[in-house]
Write a protein that holds these residues in place. Structure first.
Motif, short mmCIF file in Angstrom:
data_model
loop_
_atom_site.label_atom_id
_atom_site.label_comp_id
_atom_site.label_asym_id
_atom_site.label_seq_id
_atom_site.Cartn_x
_atom_site.Cartn_y
_atom_site.Cartn_z
N GLY A 384 0.83 -1.19 0.00
CA GLY A 384 0.00 0.00 0.00
C GLY A 384 0.86 1.24 0.00
O GLY A 384 1.62 1.49 0.95
N ALA A 385 0.76 2.02 -1.07
CA ALA A 385 1.60 3.21 -1.20
C ALA A 385 1.29 4.24 -0.14
O ALA A 385 2.12 5.10 0.18
N TYR A 386 0.05 4.18 0.45
CA TYR A 386 -0.34 5.16 1.45
C TYR A 386 -0.07 4.67 2.88
O TYR A 386 -0.40 5.37 3.83
N LYS A 387 0.51 3.50 3.00
CA LYS A 387 0.83 2.96 4.34
C LYS A 387 2.12 3.63 4.80
O LYS A 387 3.22 3.06 4.75
N ALA A 687 -8.21 1.64 -0.31
CA ALA A 687 -7.27 0.86 0.50
C ALA A 687 -5.84 1.37 0.28
O ALA A 687 -5.62 2.54 -0.01
N GLY A 688 -4.88 0.49 0.40
CA GLY A 688 -3.49 0.88 0.23
C GLY A 688 -2.94 1.74 1.33
O GLY A 688 -1.92 2.41 1.17
N GLY A 689 -3.61 1.74 2.50
CA GLY A 689 -3.13 2.54 3.62
C GLY A 689 -3.79 3.90 3.76
O GLY A 689 -3.43 4.67 4.65
N ARG A 690 -4.77 4.23 2.90
CA ARG A 690 -5.43 5.54 3.00
C ARG A 690 -6.22 5.65 4.30
O ARG A 690 -6.83 4.69 4.76
N VAL A 691 -6.22 6.83 4.86
CA VAL A 691 -6.90 7.09 6.14
C VAL A 691 -7.98 8.14 5.91
O VAL A 691 -7.78 9.10 5.17
#
Length: 773
Positions: A384-387, A687-691
């Protein structure tokens, strides 16, 4: 009249009327301790009673008793100091059934008298039924089983109570076929009156006058038909009387203790925080106490997150709907205090208070340069690029993906956090200018409309009385209304009461057993203790639904998965499960929420972060600089893969990445099953770590609805088929029932933590984003 006859009169007159369920904790039957044993658990409040007096035949009486929820004991003695000398002991047990629709009871007694030698023993079974919320039926068979030198008379006692309306009830009671009577009871505000009316048999008129002294004690005076006061009773209840006062009062509610989801265990330094359950119980008491008409919420030293602040705002709004006047006093202005106080009738700021209304900002410290300098290499892999939790250890600066996500998150979070306070202001232009030209001065907060006036605490009550009620009272008395843990309202409701279980998932999610970390002051929740509690829940028939209260940034992936699986099993096969997210339900915390039938969050909750990372720290470079050497001993090439003395090999890195990829795919399946979002679009855009905030989560489908604990309870009742009007009991599965034992467990966990410092921490789920909570 003999004392035994007097006791019989008391007992029969309260057969069907549930003792203590109304405003008479000491009459007409001494908390039910001397009468129908089935009424004991219907009483719903541990307490005690003392009775003393003298009848017309100059027989002096004394009796005392105490009761818990299901067990009680009594002792009574009467004597005329000549011919009469009698004593009785009773042990009472009763059991609620069918959500408190019916109550079975049993009493075992011993009787001694100067009329015979030895002791008589007897047993009395009883039953109490509430077919409707306005009707109760009772029956017992006194002395049904007995043995001893003197057989006591068997008496079949029966009765019914009809609640005509709130504050008025009529009871009928009979003994065998010989004695029949009525008991009429009415609440007159400052005084409760009961009149016993004989219908048939050898009975007398009697008048009971009862008055509450404070919130726990009630005294009763019984007047016989010769108009002489002959009997007096004092009753105590641990549950608080809702409205023992008549005159309106000014009360101050201090909120200086840190407000947390749960409270830590026993502390030698006293209570260090207050849980959300204690806070809600306190609001229940305020809502029930109509005498508290002017309520000052003192936010001096206030420390709480957004979810609890929203709960306070809702509680204040409920008080306003009842016609109360609510004043919020702030010693500092910041977003959470504004959120908590935004429903108040007036907001007062201390004149020298510091104003913090500048938006939301956060800082991330990056360690990679330092680690490179000292020779430490952090090897963290992610899916996940956003993690972005791994970035401070593996990069020199924030990635574009992380900056994009945090900027959007902060903007939405700020707008959500301040929306309620902005609604109080007719025009927000001056308020917007404060964001561009910040000021720390209290007078500027008043100028832009964030607060109504500037005063010191002792000036608040006179100000409110003057401006709202037109009363000039510069020295008005203000009584403290301090929140306390475990406060229950005296329950007068005869409707069935279903039980809903509450499971708190707080802090980091860890394998094994969690606890309270004395070094950091943080909580963690362990999969082992949660699975044990849920295992007991699955075997228990007493709960109708489960609420999972989550305030967690995540933690161990395996622990999160295990808890999710158990919750999912329960929600599909055993009972409905509702997830209620507080400040945060991210990563593993959000995964756990996906095991519920419905996910509820606050607007300002932090949710999402669907992703995973893992790795280790290699100190080989540092050891080389220090001229230290670490030699491995192993049976196979990759046995020391988690060791700190070397980096991952390509095969080990690939194996870990495959695991992360597989778990991420599993995470997507879990979210898709809970939200019905297509897996591909979920992976691509959510997904991919998005908050996200809770508001964004509702819009994008990750959250089902906005709300707090009240909304979670309503949804749990709906799923369980419980009528919305029916009261429920919320019981915690992981409560600190024994503060001392929990504290000892915490010390063991501290030792475990110290021992684990030297061990390699391999990987975990998402660590919370750098939000300024």
């Amino acid at each position: 009249m003999k004392f035994s006859t007097l006791i019989g009169v008391f007992a029969a007159s309260a057969l069907a009327y549930l003792p203590g369920e109304w405003s008479f904790p000491s009459i007409p039957n001494s908390n039910g301790l001397f009468g129908n044993p089935a009424g004991l658990s219907a009483f719903d409040s541990p307490g005690g009673v003392l009775n003393f007096g003298r009848d017309k035949d100059d027989v002096y009486e004394f009796s005392a008793g105490f009761n818990g929820d299901y067990l009680g004991a009594t002792f009574s003695y009467h004597s005329d100091y000549d011919d009469v000398d009698e004593s009785r002991w009773n042990l009472i047990a009763s059991l609620p059934m069918l959500d408190r629709f019916a109550f079975l009871g049993f009493s075992a007694g011993a009787f001694r008298s100067s009329d015979f030698h030895g002791t008589d023993f007897s047993a009395t079974p009883g039953i109490l039924i509430r077919p409707f919320q306005w009707l109760a039926l009772g029956f017992d068979s006194k002395h049904a089983v007995q043995f001893g030198p003197e057989k006591q008379r068997r008496i079949q006692e029966y009765g019914a109570t009809l609640r005509v309306f709130d504050g008025l009830s009529v009871s009928y009671a009979g003994e065998n076929k010989e004695t029949h009577r009525l008991l009429v009871e009415a609440n007159l505000g400052f005084l409760d009156l009961g009149v016993q009316i004989p219908i048939h048999g050898d009975d007398e008129y009697r008048v009971f006058a009862s008055h509450a002294f404070g919130r726990s004690f009630q005294g009763t005076l019984a007047i016989d038909d010769d108009w002489k006061p002959r009997h007096f009773s004092v009753g105590y209840h641990s549950a608080k009387l809702a409205d023992p006062y008549v005159l309106s009062r000014v009360v101050r509610v201090p909120l200086s203790l840190p407000l947390t989801e749960t409270e830590p265990g026993f502390s030698l330094f006293g209570r260090s925080s207050m849980s959300i359950e204690s806070l809600r119980e306190h609001f229940d008491l305020l809502l029930a106490d109509k005498s508290a008409q002017l309520i000052i919420f003192d936010f001096t030293g206030y420390k709480a997150g957004t979810a609890i602040s929203k709960e306070i705002e809702r509680g204040i709004a409920k008080l306003n709907l009842q016609g109360r006047t609510t004043i919020a006093y702030l010693d500092e202005l910041r977003p959470t205090t504004l959120l908590a106080s935004s429903a108040a009738t007036r907001i007062v700021l201390e004149p020298s208070a510091r104003v913090n209304y500048r938006g939301v900002g956060g800082e991330v410290l990056y360690y990679k340069g330092f680690f490179d300098w000292v020779g430490i290499k952090v090897e963290l892999l992610r899916h996940g690029a956003y993690k972005s939790a791994v970035e401070p250890y593996t990069a020199d600066s924030m990635s574009a993906e992380a900056r994009e996500n945090y900027t959007q998150l902060y903007t939405e979070w700020w707008n959500t956090l301040t929306a309620d306070s902005r609604m109080r202001i007719s025009t927000t232009l001056p308020l917007d200018s404060l964001l561009e030209h910040p000021s720390l001065l209290a007078k500027d907060a008043k100028r832009v409309g964030l607060v109504d006036t500037l005063l010191y605490l002792d000036e608040v009550a006179p100000y409110a009385l003057k401006t709202i009620y037109g009363l000039d009272a510069p020295f008005v008395n203000v009584s403290d209304y301090a929140p306390r843990a475990g406060v229950r309202i005296f329950d007068e409701d005869w409707r069935p009461r279903s039980k809903i279980a509450l499971l708190n998932i707080e802090g980091s999610i860890v394998d094994g057993v969690g606890g309270y970390d004395p070094l950091t002051g943080s909580r963690s929740t362990g999969s082992a203790e949660v699975l044990e509690a849920l295992g007991k829940l699955m075997k228990s028939p007493e709960y109708s639904a489960l609420i999972v209260r989550i305030n967690s940034p995540g933690g161990s992936a395996q622990a999160s998965d295990e808890i999710w699986h158990r919750l999912h099993t329960i929600s599909q096969t055993r009972m409905p499960v509702v997830a209620s997210i507080g400040d945060m339900g991210a990563s593993g915390g959000y995964m756990i929420a996906c095991g519920a039938n419905e996910i509820i969050a606050e607007k300002a909750s932090i949710v999402g972060s669907i992703g995973i990372f893992g790795g280790k720290v290699s100190v080989k470079g540092l050891l080389d600089k220090l001229k230290l050497r670490m030699e491995p001993v192993k049976t196979h090439p990759h046995a020391d893969a988690e060791g700190q003395g070397r980096e991952f090999s390509p095969e080990e890195r690939e194996a870990l990445q495959n695991y992360l990829d597989a778990f991420y795919d599993r995470f997507l399946d879990v979210v898709t099953g809970a939200t019905q979002l297509p897996k591909d679009s979920l992976d691509r855009s959510l997904a991919g770590g998005r908050v996200f905030t809770g508001s964004q989560g509702v819009k994008n489908g990750l959250i089902h609805r906005i709300g707090g604990l009240d909304a979670a309870i309503s949804e749990a009742k709906r799923f369980a088929g419980i009528p919305e009007s029916r009261p429920v009991q919320l019981e915690s599965l992981l409560s600190d029932g024994s503060y001392l034992s929990r504290s000892l467990s915490d010390q063991i966990r501290l030792l475990d933590w110290v021992n684990s410092v030297e061990k390699t921490q391999v990987w975990a789920l998402f660590v919370s984003p750098p939000l300024p909570f």
